[in-house]
Design a protein around this motif. Structure first.
Motif, PDB file in Angstrom:
ATOM      1  N   ALA A  84      -2.921  -4.363  -4.967  1.00  0.00           N
ATOM      2  CA  ALA A  84      -3.229  -5.046  -3.350  1.00  0.00           C
ATOM      3  C   ALA A  84      -4.686  -5.281  -3.254  1.00  0.00           C
ATOM      4  O   ALA A  84      -4.439  -6.281  -2.096  1.00  0.00           O
ATOM      5  CB  ALA A  84      -2.665  -3.402  -3.044  1.00  0.00           C
ATOM      6  N   THR A 140       0.397  -2.583   3.262  1.00  0.00           N
ATOM      7  CA  THR A 140       1.006  -4.047   3.597  1.00  0.00           C
ATOM      8  C   THR A 140       1.844  -4.293   2.411  1.00  0.00           C
ATOM      9  O   THR A 140       3.530  -5.426   1.847  1.00  0.00           O
ATOM     10  CB  THR A 140       0.334  -4.699   3.511  1.00  0.00           C
ATOM     11  OG1 THR A 140      -0.300  -4.436   4.935  1.00  0.00           O
ATOM     12  CG2 THR A 140       0.556  -6.624   4.271  1.00  0.00           C
ATOM     13  N   VAL A 156      -4.495  -8.037   0.430  1.00  0.00           N
ATOM     14  CA  VAL A 156      -3.887  -6.682   2.063  1.00  0.00           C
ATOM     15  C   VAL A 156      -3.375  -5.468   1.558  1.00  0.00           C
ATOM     16  O   VAL A 156      -4.349  -4.722   0.389  1.00  0.00           O
ATOM     17  CB  VAL A 156      -2.473  -7.330   1.813  1.00  0.00           C
ATOM     18  CG1 VAL A 156      -1.828  -8.225   2.338  1.00  0.00           C
ATOM     19  CG2 VAL A 156      -1.608  -7.074   0.375  1.00  0.00           C
ATOM     20  N   SER A 157      -3.004  -4.497   2.143  1.00  0.00           N
ATOM     21  CA  SER A 157      -3.839  -3.223   2.733  1.00  0.00           C
ATOM     22  C   SER A 157      -2.389  -2.628   1.304  1.00  0.00           C
ATOM     23  O   SER A 157      -1.608  -3.351   1.620  1.00  0.00           O
ATOM     24  CB  SER A 157      -3.653  -2.499   3.688  1.00  0.00           C
ATOM     25  OG  SER A 157      -1.997  -2.429   4.158  1.00  0.00           O
ATOM     26  N   GLU A 163       5.014  -3.228   2.198  1.00  0.00           N
ATOM     27  CA  GLU A 163       6.146  -2.987   3.365  1.00  0.00           C
ATOM     28  C   GLU A 163       6.581  -4.608   2.536  1.00  0.00           C
ATOM     29  O   GLU A 163       8.277  -5.166   2.639  1.00  0.00           O
ATOM     30  CB  GLU A 163       5.943  -2.963   4.447  1.00  0.00           C
ATOM     31  CG  GLU A 163       6.127  -3.682   5.965  1.00  0.00           C
ATOM     32  CD  GLU A 163       5.100  -3.464   7.136  1.00  0.00           C
ATOM     33  OE1 GLU A 163       5.115  -4.251   7.310  1.00  0.00           O
ATOM     34  OE2 GLU A 163       4.714  -1.967   7.131  1.00  0.00           O
ATOM     35  N   LEU A 164       5.694  -5.325   2.018  1.00  0.00           N
ATOM     36  CA  LEU A 164       6.279  -6.926   1.957  1.00  0.00           C
ATOM     37  C   LEU A 164       7.725  -6.600   0.644  1.00  0.00           C
ATOM     38  O   LEU A 164       8.379  -7.451   0.138  1.00  0.00           O
ATOM     39  CB  LEU A 164       5.353  -8.203   1.262  1.00  0.00           C
ATOM     40  CG  LEU A 164       4.216  -8.576   2.072  1.00  0.00           C
ATOM     41  CD1 LEU A 164       2.885  -8.556   1.732  1.00  0.00           C
ATOM     42  CD2 LEU A 164       4.762  -9.199   3.076  1.00  0.00           C
TER      43      LEU A 164
END
Ligand SMILES: Nc1ncnc2c1ncn2[C@@H]1O[C@H](COP(=O)(O)OP(=O)(O)OP(=O)(O)O)[C@@H](O)[C@H]1O
Ligand SMILES: [Mg+2]
Length: 451
Positions: free
Chosen positions: A429, A438, A434-435, A441-442
């Motif tokens: 990450a 996130t 990105v966090s 989620e991706l």
């Protein structure tokens, strides 16, 4: 299946009926009783095979109507198979008919079984000939003097070549590098009345400026240091033929003047010589430079430009010959596979897509090089984008919509980063900027495991 058409030209009703009755099952029978009606039916129906009685009205006792019919049939269709039927003891006529283009002959009385064999073979041969003819035509349309091209811009080029070849006007051939300028020049020469004379090429950019003048026009003994003997220049060697000045845009201004003089007077002077020598040469020139631009910059003489470019043939870049790219690639693949003895049968679908979307800055020469190299390197039976070195980072996204492409790219990147970081989400990450939530989620959305 549709029956093949057979035209029977016969004035004797009994024989007509006999033939029709015996053959109607195998063929669609057309009947004519004399020459004019036979020709009329022939033109309308185009039967591939005809039986022709030589003795026709109004002179049934002679053979002149029959021979006339034979020549008319052949002039309508040179491939028609005419089987001549003669009375007994008229073998001489039959042989004469063969000499004039009849396919075979038959003497009365007619034995139907024998006639059947002859007819069968005639139809078979006619079919082969028509197929061969079609194939030839197809190949002819696709290529011209070694140039392949079915695309409209190339067909236009072929038609310009045909038109200018028979004239004497200078032709300027323009096009990006590798588009076939030299091939066009050769095609013009070979289709001209000068074809039995030399075709001489001078590449103006390959010869150092200091040597070019003597290369072009020759020199006398002692004209300059090192000129031990008299030498003829290339222009003089052309005598009666065609001079192809390649890369004309590279010619220096001083040589442009000399070339112009030659174009005006059809005479040259060797370096260090005083005598004017007449040379009969047709001039073709080529350039991949924008000559108009050179003109404006004062690097190319306007008068020479207009002299050379009475007619301009402009070659489209390969990327603008949509229909031809694959045709060319396939022809080249066949050639190189044959030369190398490797069993390579074609391109993978990915290669085809890559070939069609690539911009081909080096045009056909580049295509040749890539296919040649690919054939040597290929491991499989079909050339892949890797073999052709046509794998751009984008090539796998070609043909996808923007959203699918973006998702595919995201998935690729995330998978790579994850595996680089051995599945460590925090590090991945961080690297991806990105966090952690996130990224999770991706991964869920793109159906990516941690692996
Ligand atoms: N239409 C075509 N069909 C098949 N091969 C072609 C065709 N056009 C060009 N080629 C081939 O592509 C190569 C390049 O052609 P050519 O040398 O005539 O191009 P050019 O425009 O003179 O290139 P350059 O500017 O590099 O001198 C040659 O090997 C030629 O045989
Ligand atoms: Mg060239």
């Amino acid at each position: 299946m549709e029956k093949a058409k057979l035209l029977i030209i016969e004035d004797d009703e009994a024989i007509r009926t006999q033939m029709k009755w015996a053959l109607a099952q195998s063929y669609e029978i057309l009947i004519a009783e004399d020459r004019p009606s036979a020709i009329e039916i022939f033109i309308k129906e185009r039967p591939p095979v005809v039986t022709l009685d030589l003795g026709l009205p109004p002179y049934p006792g002679e053979v002149k109507e029959g021979f006339w019919a034979l020549s008319e049939l052949l002039s309508q269709d040179s491939l028609v198979k005419v089987i001549v039927i003669t009375g007994q003891g008229e073998k001489d006529h039959a042989l004469k008919a063969i000499g004039e283009g009849a396919y075979d002959f038959f003497c009365k009385p007619i034995h139907i079984e024998e006639l059947r064999v002859v007819l069968n073979r005639a139809f078979y041969i006619s079919q082969l000939e028509h197929e061969y003819d079609k194939l030839q035509q197809l190949l002819c349309n696709e290529s011209f003097e070694g140039m392949l091209g079915t695309s409209p811009p190339m067909q236009e080029v072929f038609s310009s070549i045909r038109k200018v070849a028979t004239t004497e006007v200078p032709v300027l051939i323009v096009g990006e590098s590798g588009t076939g300028k030299e091939l066009v020049a050769k095609a013009i020469h070979r289709n001209s009345s000068r074809k039995g004379f030399p075709f001489v090429v001078i590449n103006c950019s390959a010869i150092p400026e200091a040597l070019l003048e003597s290369e072009l026009f020759g020199h006398e003994k002692g004209a300059f240091t090192g000129a031990h003997i008299q030498r003829k220049g290339r222009v003089e060697m052309v005598q009666g033929g065609t001079l192809f000045l390649d890369e004309i845009g590279e010619l220096s201004l001083s040589l442009q003047v000399k070339l112009l003089r030659f174009l005006q007077e059809q005479k040259i002077e060797r370096v260090g010589g005083r005598e004017a020598i007449g040379v009969d040469a047709r001039i073709l020139a080529a350039t991949n430079r924008d000559l108009k631009h050179a003109l404006n910059e004062g690097k190319f003489r306007e008068d020479l430009y207009y002299r050379l470019g009475v007619v301009t043939v402009s070659l489209p870049p390969l990327r603008e010959r949509e229909k031809d790219i694959l045709l060319l690639a396939t022809a080249l693949l066949q050639r190189y596979a044959h030369e190398s003895g490797k069993k390579i049968t074609g391109f993978t679908p990915q290669s085809i897509r890559a070939i069609e979307t690539y911009q081909w800055p080096g045009n056909i020469r580049e295509l040749e090089n890539r296919v040649k190299r690919a054939v040597i390197m290929a491991g499989g039976q079909k050339l892949t984008p890797v073999d052709l070195e046509l794998t751009s980072p984008y090539s796998k996204f070609v043909g996808q919509g923007l959203r699918e492409a973006r998702e595919a790219l995201e998935k690729d990147l995330i998978q790579n980063t994850l595996s680089k970081n051995k599945g460590n989400i925090t590090k991945a990450a961080e690297e991806l900027g990105v966090s952690r939530p996130t990224l999770y989620e991706l991964m869920e959305k793109l159906e990516i495991g941690k692996g």
